[in-house]
Write a protein that holds these residues in place. Structure first.
Motif, mmCIF file in Angstrom:
data_model
loop_
_atom_site.group_PDB
_atom_site.id
_atom_site.type_symbol
_atom_site.label_atom_id
_atom_site.label_comp_id
_atom_site.label_asym_id
_atom_site.label_seq_id
_atom_site.Cartn_x
_atom_site.Cartn_y
_atom_site.Cartn_z
ATOM 1 N N HIS A 12 -0.926 -0.923 1.099
ATOM 2 C CA HIS A 12 -1.204 0.261 0.291
ATOM 3 C C HIS A 12 -0.429 0.316 -1.017
ATOM 4 C CE1 HIS A 12 2.000 1.675 3.192
ATOM 5 N NE2 HIS A 12 2.571 1.964 2.043
ATOM 6 N N GLY A 13 0.596 -0.522 -1.202
ATOM 7 C CA GLY A 13 1.270 -0.584 -2.489
ATOM 8 C C GLY A 13 1.836 0.756 -2.928
ATOM 9 N N SER A 14 1.821 0.989 -4.238
ATOM 10 C CA SER A 14 2.316 2.235 -4.811
ATOM 11 C C SER A 14 1.364 3.385 -4.508
ATOM 12 C CB SER A 14 2.444 2.070 -6.333
ATOM 13 O OG SER A 14 2.440 3.309 -6.993
ATOM 14 N N PRO A 15 1.880 4.632 -4.418
ATOM 15 C CA PRO A 15 0.969 5.774 -4.264
ATOM 16 C C PRO A 15 -0.049 5.893 -5.392
ATOM 17 C CG PRO A 15 3.229 6.439 -3.813
ATOM 18 C CD PRO A 15 3.295 5.035 -4.346
ATOM 19 N N MET A 16 0.235 5.274 -6.536
ATOM 20 C CA MET A 16 -0.715 5.312 -7.649
ATOM 21 C C MET A 16 -2.028 4.620 -7.305
ATOM 22 S SD MET A 16 0.546 7.142 -10.023
ATOM 23 C CE MET A 16 -0.483 6.708 -11.443
ATOM 24 N N LEU A 17 -2.048 3.865 -6.208
ATOM 25 C CA LEU A 17 -3.297 3.269 -5.735
ATOM 26 C C LEU A 17 -4.376 4.333 -5.548
ATOM 27 C CD1 LEU A 17 -4.821 0.769 -4.530
ATOM 28 C CD2 LEU A 17 -3.845 1.404 -2.319
ATOM 29 N N ALA A 18 -3.959 5.565 -5.286
ATOM 30 C CA ALA A 18 -4.926 6.643 -5.062
ATOM 31 C C ALA A 18 -5.748 6.958 -6.301
ATOM 32 C CB ALA A 18 -4.195 7.906 -4.593
ATOM 33 N N LEU A 28 -10.784 -1.334 -1.962
ATOM 34 C CA LEU A 28 -10.844 -0.257 -0.968
ATOM 35 C C LEU A 28 -12.048 0.648 -1.199
ATOM 36 C CD1 LEU A 28 -7.056 0.675 -0.732
ATOM 37 C CD2 LEU A 28 -8.428 -0.464 1.026
ATOM 38 N N ASP A 29 -12.432 0.842 -2.465
ATOM 39 C CA ASP A 29 -13.604 1.673 -2.760
ATOM 40 C C ASP A 29 -14.855 1.157 -2.056
ATOM 41 O OD1 ASP A 29 -12.139 3.333 -4.429
ATOM 42 O OD2 ASP A 29 -12.767 2.330 -6.272
ATOM 43 N N PRO A 117 -4.931 4.897 1.150
ATOM 44 C CA PRO A 117 -6.074 3.986 1.335
ATOM 45 C C PRO A 117 -7.326 4.696 1.831
ATOM 46 C CG PRO A 117 -4.369 3.567 2.984
ATOM 47 C CD PRO A 117 -3.780 4.499 1.988
ATOM 48 N N LEU A 118 -7.168 5.720 2.681
ATOM 49 C CA LEU A 118 -8.351 6.413 3.179
ATOM 50 C C LEU A 118 -9.050 7.206 2.090
ATOM 51 C CD1 LEU A 118 -7.328 7.655 6.743
ATOM 52 C CD2 LEU A 118 -8.542 5.568 6.083
ATOM 53 N N LEU A 119 -8.308 7.714 1.119
ATOM 54 C CA LEU A 119 -8.927 8.417 0.001
ATOM 55 C C LEU A 119 -9.867 7.504 -0.771
ATOM 56 C CD1 LEU A 119 -8.945 11.074 -1.703
ATOM 57 C CD2 LEU A 119 -7.134 10.034 -3.082
ATOM 58 N N ARG A 120 -9.507 6.233 -0.877
ATOM 59 C CA ARG A 120 -10.381 5.270 -1.560
ATOM 60 C C ARG A 120 -11.533 4.825 -0.661
ATOM 61 N NH1 ARG A 120 -7.978 3.598 -6.734
ATOM 62 N NH2 ARG A 120 -10.065 2.731 -7.006
ATOM 63 N N MET A 121 -11.265 4.642 0.629
ATOM 64 C CA MET A 121 -12.293 4.136 1.547
ATOM 65 C C MET A 121 -13.302 5.208 1.948
ATOM 66 S SD MET A 121 -10.062 1.841 4.222
ATOM 67 C CE MET A 121 -11.483 1.465 5.255
ATOM 68 N N TYR A 122 -12.786 6.386 2.266
ATOM 69 C CA TYR A 122 -13.619 7.478 2.793
ATOM 70 C C TYR A 122 -13.278 8.764 2.037
ATOM 71 C CZ TYR A 122 -14.276 4.166 6.649
ATOM 72 O OH TYR A 122 -14.572 3.052 7.404
ATOM 73 N N PRO A 123 -13.688 8.864 0.776
ATOM 74 C CA PRO A 123 -13.273 9.997 -0.058
ATOM 75 C C PRO A 123 -13.760 11.351 0.445
ATOM 76 C CG PRO A 123 -14.956 8.676 -1.168
ATOM 77 C CD PRO A 123 -14.516 7.889 0.024
#
Length: 261
Positions: A12-18, A28-29, A117-123
């Motif tokens: 998941h790296g940095s929170p900025m991944l969101a 992840l999208d 990661p879930l925000l990107r996978m399952y917004p």
């Protein structure tokens, strides 16, 4: 569901991944669309640590912003996925029956290892989520065993994810050169891990701290690699590995992702 779901390890790296456009974010999208829609998601997160194993059982888990120094907009994000207390209690009983002590965490929310990661996978945040702790002092074998105890969930439409970091050394981040190549010591560690995962060399992987090159530098603390072993164990005795994604940031964060099935 015709076949068991794969298990996943996601960096998941940095929170900025969101919010940032990045190779890992774009991966992840698209990832959620490539998988059958699960009835629930269980995430073993590097940012939920505890011994014995804790299982989040909140019906409406809150979004935890467990980081500092990032843009204000990041703290305004919420991931309002429901929990699934019945599944959480079932998981705790199953883990305990396997000889692994478990404890219910009735008010625990979703840390950024889960919701980013879930925000990107399952917004849409419409799939129930149960979080699972890892032991920051544990070892690979113990976390493989924890994953094995979760294996039957795959047959019941539950997606098991380990969320951590493939190489995670925050002290050596190259902030001046965010697009720098992965440092040679980090690349050597990552290459060794990829080869052993590809050949399913569990003995070598279980002893990664003594056998992998630069292991201590790649993971000064172990909690970001333990979710990998949970995902690996949950896929069964001899799973097939698929290397889903490879990218890096800031010279020392390797953001690999794998599926096991």
């Amino acid at each position: 569901m015709d076949k068991p779901l794969p298990t996943l390890f996601l960096s998941h790296g940095s929170p900025m991944l969101a919010v940032q456009d990045s190779a890992a974010g774009r991966f992840l999208d698209g990832l959620g669309k490539q998988l059958p829609t699960p009835r629930a998601i269980v995430v073993a997160s590097a940012h939920f640590t505890g011994a014995p194993t804790h299982v989040g059982a909140a019906a409406l888990p809150h979004t935890i912003h467990d980081f500092g120094g990032f843009p204000p907009a990041l703290y305004e994000l919420r991931y309002p996925a429901p929990g699934l207390p019945a599944l959480a209690h079932e998981i705790a009983r199953t883990i305990d029956a396997a000889g692994i002590p478990a404890r219910i965490a009735p008010e625990h929310g979703l840390d950024h290892g889960v919701w980013v990661p879930l925000l990107r996978m399952y917004p849409e945040a419409d799939i129930p989520v149960v979080s699972l702790s890892v032991d920051p002092r544990g070892d690979a074998r113990a976390h493989v065993a924890l994953g094995r105890a979760l294996g039957e969930l795959r047959n019941d439409g539950v997606l098991v994810i380990g969320s951590g970091g493939f190489v995670h050394n925050l002290g050596d981040l190259d902030w001046r050169h965010p697009d720098a190549s992965l440092a040679p010591w980090a690349a050597d560690f990552a290459d060794w891990m990829r080869e052993r995962l590809g050949s399913h060399d569990l003995d070598a992987l279980a002893d990664w701290q003594t056998r992998a090159p630069n292991a201590k530098r790649a993971h000064p603390t172990v909690e970001h690699l333990m979710p990998l072993f949970v995902a690996l164990g949950a896929a069964g005795e001899a799973p097939t590995m698929r290397h889903l994604h490879q990218s890096h940031e800031l010279g020392t964060l390797a953001l690999d992702a794998f599926a096991f099935e």
